[in-house]
Design a protein around this motif. Structure first.
Motif, PDB file in Angstrom:
ATOM      1  N   UNK A 285      -9.275  -5.639   0.624  1.00  0.00           N
ATOM      2  CA  UNK A 285      -9.305  -4.434   1.454  1.00  0.00           C
ATOM      3  C   UNK A 285     -10.645  -3.717   1.348  1.00  0.00           C
ATOM      4  N   UNK A 286     -11.140  -3.216   2.475  1.00  0.00           N
ATOM      5  CA  UNK A 286     -12.337  -2.387   2.440  1.00  0.00           C
ATOM      6  C   UNK A 286     -11.937  -0.953   2.085  1.00  0.00           C
ATOM      7  N   UNK A 287     -12.917  -0.052   2.063  1.00  0.00           N
ATOM      8  CA  UNK A 287     -12.645   1.315   1.626  1.00  0.00           C
ATOM      9  C   UNK A 287     -11.596   2.002   2.493  1.00  0.00           C
ATOM     10  N   UNK A 288     -11.722   1.865   3.797  1.00  0.00           N
ATOM     11  CA  UNK A 288     -10.783   2.532   4.702  1.00  0.00           C
ATOM     12  C   UNK A 288      -9.362   2.025   4.495  1.00  0.00           C
ATOM     13  N   UNK A 289      -9.216   0.711   4.305  1.00  0.00           N
ATOM     14  CA  UNK A 289      -7.887   0.138   4.097  1.00  0.00           C
ATOM     15  C   UNK A 289      -7.303   0.567   2.754  1.00  0.00           C
ATOM     16  N   UNK A 290      -8.150   0.678   1.738  1.00  0.00           N
ATOM     17  CA  UNK A 290      -7.679   1.148   0.430  1.00  0.00           C
ATOM     18  C   UNK A 290      -7.189   2.587   0.534  1.00  0.00           C
ATOM     19  N   UNK A 291      -7.952   3.404   1.266  1.00  0.00           N
ATOM     20  CA  UNK A 291      -7.557   4.805   1.434  1.00  0.00           C
ATOM     21  C   UNK A 291      -6.229   4.897   2.171  1.00  0.00           C
ATOM     22  N   UNK A 292      -6.052   4.063   3.178  1.00  0.00           N
ATOM     23  CA  UNK A 292      -4.817   4.095   3.957  1.00  0.00           C
ATOM     24  C   UNK A 292      -3.612   3.661   3.114  1.00  0.00           C
ATOM     25  N   UNK A 293      -3.799   2.643   2.279  1.00  0.00           N
ATOM     26  CA  UNK A 293      -2.667   2.124   1.504  1.00  0.00           C
ATOM     27  C   UNK A 293      -2.389   2.938   0.250  1.00  0.00           C
ATOM     28  N   UNK A 294      -3.431   3.526  -0.351  1.00  0.00           N
ATOM     29  CA  UNK A 294      -3.228   4.193  -1.642  1.00  0.00           C
ATOM     30  C   UNK A 294      -3.585   5.687  -1.632  1.00  0.00           C
ATOM     31  N   UNK A 295      -3.750   6.285  -0.516  1.00  0.00           N
ATOM     32  CA  UNK A 295      -3.975   7.725  -0.346  1.00  0.00           C
ATOM     33  C   UNK A 295      -5.424   8.141  -0.590  1.00  0.00           C
ATOM     34  N   UNK A 296      -5.749   9.330  -0.087  1.00  0.00           N
ATOM     35  CA  UNK A 296      -7.093   9.873  -0.205  1.00  0.00           C
ATOM     36  C   UNK A 296      -7.424  10.264  -1.646  1.00  0.00           C
ATOM     37  N   UNK A 297      -6.434  10.638  -2.402  1.00  0.00           N
ATOM     38  CA  UNK A 297      -6.706  10.979  -3.808  1.00  0.00           C
ATOM     39  C   UNK A 297      -7.270   9.768  -4.542  1.00  0.00           C
ATOM     40  N   UNK A 298      -6.707   8.594  -4.242  1.00  0.00           N
ATOM     41  CA  UNK A 298      -7.212   7.373  -4.855  1.00  0.00           C
ATOM     42  C   UNK A 298      -8.617   7.059  -4.346  1.00  0.00           C
ATOM     43  N   UNK A 299      -8.832   7.158  -3.044  1.00  0.00           N
ATOM     44  CA  UNK A 299     -10.152   6.845  -2.495  1.00  0.00           C
ATOM     45  C   UNK A 299     -11.206   7.813  -3.023  1.00  0.00           C
ATOM     46  N   UNK A 300     -10.804   9.039  -3.309  1.00  0.00           N
ATOM     47  CA  UNK A 300     -11.725  10.013  -3.884  1.00  0.00           C
ATOM     48  C   UNK A 300     -12.201   9.571  -5.263  1.00  0.00           C
ATOM     49  N   UNK A 301     -11.265   9.019  -6.052  1.00  0.00           N
ATOM     50  CA  UNK A 301     -11.632   8.510  -7.389  1.00  0.00           C
ATOM     51  C   UNK A 301     -12.603   7.338  -7.253  1.00  0.00           C
ATOM     52  N   UNK A 302     -12.403   6.512  -6.225  1.00  0.00           N
ATOM     53  CA  UNK A 302     -13.291   5.381  -5.997  1.00  0.00           C
ATOM     54  C   UNK A 302     -14.711   5.864  -5.718  1.00  0.00           C
ATOM     55  N   UNK A 303     -14.835   6.835  -4.825  1.00  0.00           N
ATOM     56  CA  UNK A 303     -16.155   7.347  -4.464  1.00  0.00           C
ATOM     57  C   UNK A 303     -16.892   7.909  -5.673  1.00  0.00           C
ATOM     58  N   UNK A 304     -16.165   8.558  -6.554  1.00  0.00           N
ATOM     59  CA  UNK A 304     -16.788   9.228  -7.697  1.00  0.00           C
ATOM     60  C   UNK A 304     -17.050   8.296  -8.863  1.00  0.00           C
ATOM     61  N   UNK A 305     -16.202   7.284  -9.036  1.00  0.00           N
ATOM     62  CA  UNK A 305     -16.210   6.549 -10.305  1.00  0.00           C
ATOM     63  C   UNK A 305     -16.352   5.036 -10.187  1.00  0.00           C
ATOM     64  N   UNK A 306     -16.499   4.504  -8.969  1.00  0.00           N
ATOM     65  CA  UNK A 306     -16.620   3.059  -8.783  1.00  0.00           C
ATOM     66  C   UNK A 306     -17.828   2.732  -7.915  1.00  0.00           C
ATOM     67  N   UNK A 307     -18.443   1.600  -8.188  1.00  0.00           N
ATOM     68  CA  UNK A 307     -19.408   1.003  -7.280  1.00  0.00           C
ATOM     69  C   UNK A 307     -18.726  -0.155  -6.567  1.00  0.00           C
ATOM     70  N   UNK A 308     -18.848  -0.214  -5.242  1.00  0.00           N
ATOM     71  CA  UNK A 308     -18.182  -1.245  -4.463  1.00  0.00           C
ATOM     72  C   UNK A 308     -19.189  -2.330  -4.070  1.00  0.00           C
ATOM     73  N   UNK A 309     -18.860  -3.583  -4.392  1.00  0.00           N
ATOM     74  CA  UNK A 309     -19.712  -4.721  -4.087  1.00  0.00           C
ATOM     75  C   UNK A 309     -18.996  -5.615  -3.086  1.00  0.00           C
ATOM     76  N   UNK A 310     -19.656  -5.863  -1.960  1.00  0.00           N
ATOM     77  CA  UNK A 310     -19.041  -6.589  -0.861  1.00  0.00           C
ATOM     78  C   UNK A 310     -19.407  -8.079  -0.912  1.00  0.00           C
ATOM     79  N   UNK A 311     -18.389  -8.933  -0.959  1.00  0.00           N
ATOM     80  CA  UNK A 311     -18.569 -10.382  -0.984  1.00  0.00           C
ATOM     81  C   UNK A 311     -18.350 -10.911   0.441  1.00  0.00           C
TER      82      UNK A 311
END
Length: 325
Positions: A285-311
């Protein structure tokens, strides 16, 4: 390394030494039974040793008596060696045969600290705890193949799949090397068959080889564990989900959707952020799909605390299947 691993290794050493002593005693008993003269010689040698010690303590200057005892000892030792050779019996049959000669199977070398065999036992334990033992035999930085990734341009991407993966590999090598200084976790995302799990294994092996605890778990199993723990059906394993230095969650987004999944995942991510424990999440899942499936609170944690690497690129499993590489 936690106390549980440490105590387990110490117990292994104690059992190992106990087994080795028992094996030594059995060899001695067998030789003495088959060659009684060896037992008699060993008793006489022991008596000479005792007499020599008493002489040294009572009369340190009496070199004549000491020389006489040394001569007796030499004659008996030569006779002993002749008998053993004639019977094809190793001269060290009465010695404990340690697996590690450096430390005598204690795990420590005098004036040097922990032995290399102790370190290997730590690594072996970490592998078992990680659920990745089989993967790590084949999947590590030294076996990662960049030739699965095309050097042809991809529409909408600045880098070719090869260039992109080369950058990801270098980034992940640095992430592993500087693990204690890293402040963010990682999300590997992209289609299936592009090396996300493989790259996770590379990082895991590097860290475990350097004494870090790593736990690998598929998302579906993780959420079942949360449920089992909530309803008292889980007796072990949940502590490692929170405590391991690195937690790898594989295939996030492919699990069955239940109402508690979002709260479970958010609670886990929050707890590991608070305690400074890092994660790698593998997902299609990309960022938008993760936010949709696991809520904005989860996506907020991703933005602050994760680096996303696209394969991206061509499915490696298909390449292997059709023999392209």
């Amino acid at each position: 390394m936690d106390n549980e691993v440490f105590n387990s290794i110490i117990n292994e050493y104690e059992k190992l030494r106990s087994d080795e002593k028992r094996e030594r005693d059995m060899r001695v008993k067998k030789v003495y039974s088959e060659v009684p003269e060896i037992e008699e010689i060993d008793k006489r040698i022991a008596r000479i040793g005792g007499e020599t010690l008493r002489t040294i303590l009572s009369d340190p200057e009496n070199t004549g008596v000491k020389d006489e005892m040394k001569n007796k000892f030499k004659i008996l030792s030569q006779r002993r060696s002749e008998i053993l050779r004639s019977r094809n019996i190793p001269e060290d049959f009465d010695k404990i045969r340690f697996k590690c000669r450096l430390c005598g199977d204690t795990g420590y070398v005098e004036n040097k600290g922990r032995c290399s065999c102790f370190r290997q036992k730590v690594i072996d334990h970490l592998y078992k705890q990680s659920n990745m033992s089989d993967l790590l035999q084949k999947q590590n930085f030294s076996t990662f193949r960049l030739d699965y990734y095309s050097d042809k341009p991809v529409k909408g991407r600045e880098k070719t799949p090869y260039e992109n993966m080369l950058n990801i590999k270098r980034y992940c090598e640095q992430f592993a090397a500087d693990f204690d200084e890293q402040h963010k976790s990682l999300i590997f995302y992209g289609d299936t068959g592009l090396g996300k799990t493989f790259m996770s294994s590379c990082i895991a092996k590097y860290l475990m080889d350097n004494g870090k605890t790593v736990l690998y778990i598929r998302a579906a199993k993780l959420f079942r564990m949360f449920d089992d723990d909530k309803f008292g059906r889980l007796t072990d394993g949940m502590e490692d989900v929170y405590r391991s230095d690195l937690l790898i969650i594989d295939d996030l987004g492919t699990e069955s959707v239940y109402k508690n999944n979002n709260s479970y995942l958010l609670e886990l991510v929050n707890e590991r952020i608070i305690t400074g424990k890092k994660m790698i999440i593998n997902t299609n899942l990309n960022f938008e799909a993760l936010e949709k499936q696991y809520t904005k609170r989860f996506s907020s944690r991703i933005l602050e605390n994760f680096n996303m690497l696209y394969f991206y690129g061509e499915d490696i499993r298909r390449q292997k299947l059709f023999g392209k590489v």
